[in-house]
Design a protein around this motif. Sequence first.
Motif, mmCIF file in Angstrom:
data_model
loop_
_atom_site.group_PDB
_atom_site.id
_atom_site.type_symbol
_atom_site.label_atom_id
_atom_site.label_comp_id
_atom_site.label_asym_id
_atom_site.label_seq_id
_atom_site.Cartn_x
_atom_site.Cartn_y
_atom_site.Cartn_z
ATOM 1 N N PRO A 142 26.803 2.798 -1.022
ATOM 2 C CA PRO A 142 26.237 1.955 -2.073
ATOM 3 C C PRO A 142 25.983 0.528 -1.565
ATOM 4 C CG PRO A 142 28.119 3.187 -2.896
ATOM 5 C CD PRO A 142 28.110 3.369 -1.403
ATOM 6 N N ARG A 143 25.090 -0.174 -2.244
ATOM 7 C CA ARG A 143 24.739 -1.527 -1.831
ATOM 8 C C ARG A 143 24.965 -2.540 -2.948
ATOM 9 N NH1 ARG A 143 18.840 0.015 0.853
ATOM 10 N NH2 ARG A 143 19.620 1.589 2.343
ATOM 11 N N PRO A 144 26.206 -2.645 -3.465
ATOM 12 C CA PRO A 144 26.456 -3.637 -4.516
ATOM 13 C C PRO A 144 26.403 -5.052 -3.944
ATOM 14 C CG PRO A 144 28.512 -2.627 -3.816
ATOM 15 C CD PRO A 144 27.421 -1.886 -3.116
ATOM 16 N N SER A 145 25.731 -5.930 -4.638
ATOM 17 C CA SER A 145 25.625 -7.327 -4.218
ATOM 18 C C SER A 145 25.249 -8.158 -5.432
ATOM 19 C CB SER A 145 24.560 -7.492 -3.126
ATOM 20 O OG SER A 145 23.268 -7.200 -3.642
ATOM 21 N N MET A 146 25.374 -9.472 -5.304
ATOM 22 C CA MET A 146 24.965 -10.355 -6.388
ATOM 23 C C MET A 146 23.477 -10.187 -6.684
ATOM 24 S SD MET A 146 25.571 -12.713 -8.671
ATOM 25 C CE MET A 146 27.176 -13.452 -8.317
ATOM 26 N N GLU A 147 22.672 -10.082 -5.646
ATOM 27 C CA GLU A 147 21.225 -9.926 -5.831
ATOM 28 C C GLU A 147 20.902 -8.624 -6.556
ATOM 29 O OE1 GLU A 147 17.077 -9.739 -3.183
ATOM 30 O OE2 GLU A 147 19.037 -9.932 -2.187
ATOM 31 N N ALA A 148 21.574 -7.528 -6.164
ATOM 32 C CA ALA A 148 21.336 -6.235 -6.807
ATOM 33 C C ALA A 148 21.786 -6.253 -8.268
ATOM 34 C CB ALA A 148 22.062 -5.129 -6.047
ATOM 35 N N ILE A 182 26.559 -2.537 -14.162
ATOM 36 C CA ILE A 182 27.309 -1.534 -13.408
ATOM 37 C C ILE A 182 27.437 -1.898 -11.926
ATOM 38 C CG2 ILE A 182 27.440 0.923 -12.840
ATOM 39 C CD1 ILE A 182 27.603 0.369 -15.814
ATOM 40 N N THR A 183 26.408 -2.515 -11.362
ATOM 41 C CA THR A 183 26.275 -2.658 -9.915
ATOM 42 C C THR A 183 27.513 -3.214 -9.232
ATOM 43 O OG1 THR A 183 23.879 -2.917 -10.094
ATOM 44 C CG2 THR A 183 24.925 -3.749 -8.084
ATOM 45 N N GLN A 184 28.041 -4.332 -9.713
ATOM 46 C CA GLN A 184 29.178 -4.966 -9.047
ATOM 47 C C GLN A 184 30.526 -4.554 -9.622
ATOM 48 O OE1 GLN A 184 28.312 -9.304 -8.931
ATOM 49 N NE2 GLN A 184 28.210 -9.030 -6.727
#
Length: 490
Positions: free
Chosen positions: A149-155, A252-254
Motif C-alpha cells: 500500500p502507498r499511504p501518505s499525506m498526499e494520497a 481510510i488512506t492513513q
Amino acid sequence: MAMEKGEKVAEKKSLKSSYHYLMTHLFTFCFVPLMAVIVIKASRLSPDEILQLWLQLQSHKVSVMVCVTLLVFGSTVYFLTRPRPVYLVDFACYRPPSHLKVQFDRFMKHSTLMGHFNESSLGFQRKILERSGLGEETYVPEAMQYIPPRPSMEAAREEAEQVMFGALDILFKNTNLNPNHIGVLVVNCSLFNPTPSLAAMIVNKYKLRGNIKSYNLGGMGCSAGVIAIDLAKDMLQVHRNTYAVVVSTENITQNWYFGNDKSMLIPNCLFRMGGAAVLLSNKGGDRRRAKYKLLHTVRTHRGADDTAFHCVYQKQDGVGKTGVSLSKDLMAIAGGALKANITTLGPLVLPISEQLLFFFTLVAKKLFNAKVKPYIPDFKLAFNHFCIHAGGRGVIDELERNLQLLPLHVEASRMTLHRFGNTSSSSIWYELAYTEAKGRMKKGNRVWQIAFGSGFKCNSSVWEAMKHVKPSPNSPWEDCIDKYPVQILA
C-alpha cells in the motif's frame, strides 16, 4: 393450545391499539362535546342577554384592554423568539468509481501479500468479513489498492478531495446552488485533520465568500454527522436568510492498521470509502422545494465514564503501530448510551399514550417495588423510517432487538452496510437515499437518524418529509436499488 396463545396475543394487540387510539384522540373527544355545549348555550341567548353581556364587558374595559395588551405582547415575543425552521433542501452521497471495489478474496489476498499480518490475524480478518454483513462491492481508496500500500499525506488529501468534491458537485448540480451563496460550512472527519483544514480545502476549491462561517469537526467518531447538523442548525438560528452546507466523511488512506492486535483489526474489515453533502436553509422561500424539515436533534455524551471513554480508542499497539481499538464492552456501552438518548428523545416524539405507559411502569417499579419489566416505548408509533448507523451487523441487530423493530425498519441500514460498508458519519445519508430510491418516503413521514461514536456518544436527528420524496439525480443507489435480493438481509 397454540390457538389460545395466538388469540391472547391478538386480543392484547387489539386492546393496545384501542388504548393508543383513545389517548391520541382524547383531546378531540373532550373538545368537540365542550364546543357543542358552548354553541348550543350561546344560540339560546336572547338579544337582551347578549346586550347585557356586552355591557358587562364595557364596564370592565380596563381589564379587557390589559388582557388584550398582554396577549399581543406575548404573541409578539413568541413569534420573535421561536426557533426558525430549518429545511433540508437536498443531499448527495458519493459513489466511488467501480475500479475501487474490493471483493473478499481480493481483500484477503492483499492482506496476505502485505506481509504485515500473521496467520492468526489473517484468519481473524476473514472471519470478521464473513460475519460483518458487508458485500463484495464496497470501496477502498486508490492508495490501498497497491502491493505494498502507498499511504501518505498526499494520497489522503486525494481521497478527501475525491469524496468531498464528488458529493458537493452532485449537490450543487441537483440544487442549482451558486456556492457563493453558502453562509455556513461544517465539515466532519474524525481521523484525518490536515492543515489547512478540510473545510479550507472546500473554500479554496469552490472559491467560497470571505465571510463564510466555516467549522471543521475532528475526532468525534461516527456520530459526528448528527453533531454537524446540530451545529449548522444553531448557526441558522443566528444568521438569517442563508444556506448551510454539511459535509460528512471519513478518511481510510492513513488510518489502515498494519499490526496484529485483533481489537484494532476490526476497523480494517468494516470501514470503507464514502461521504455525503447536505444543503440546509432557513429561507421561507425554500419551504416548497425542500425535502425535509428538521424537527429535533438530541445528543448524549457518556465521556465522563472511563470505560465508555476508552471503548473506541486510537492508540499504538505494543510494537508502535497506530490503529483504533474497539473494546469488547462496546455493545453494552452503546446500549446504555442509546437508553440515555431515547429518554430525552421520547417525550419529544412519542404519542401521549406511550409516555403514560412508560411513566406508570416507572412509578410502579420505583415507588411500589412492583416486579414489572421496564416498558420499552414503541418508537414505530413515532417514526415511519429508521436510519441506524451502519456500524456493523451487531449494531443493527442490537437496535432491532432493543427497539422491537421489524425487518423492514432496518432494511435501509442492512442494505447500506452490504453495499457500501461502514462509511462512518455518512452512513445515515446513504440509508436515507435508499429509502427515497425505494419510493417509500411520503409527505408527513418522520425519519429517525441515530448514530454512535467514540467518546462515547449517541446522537439523534428527526426529520419530517415536506412532500412525496423522489430520489435525486445521481443517487448512490441509481441502477442498483433492485440488484440485491432481500434474502441477504437474513
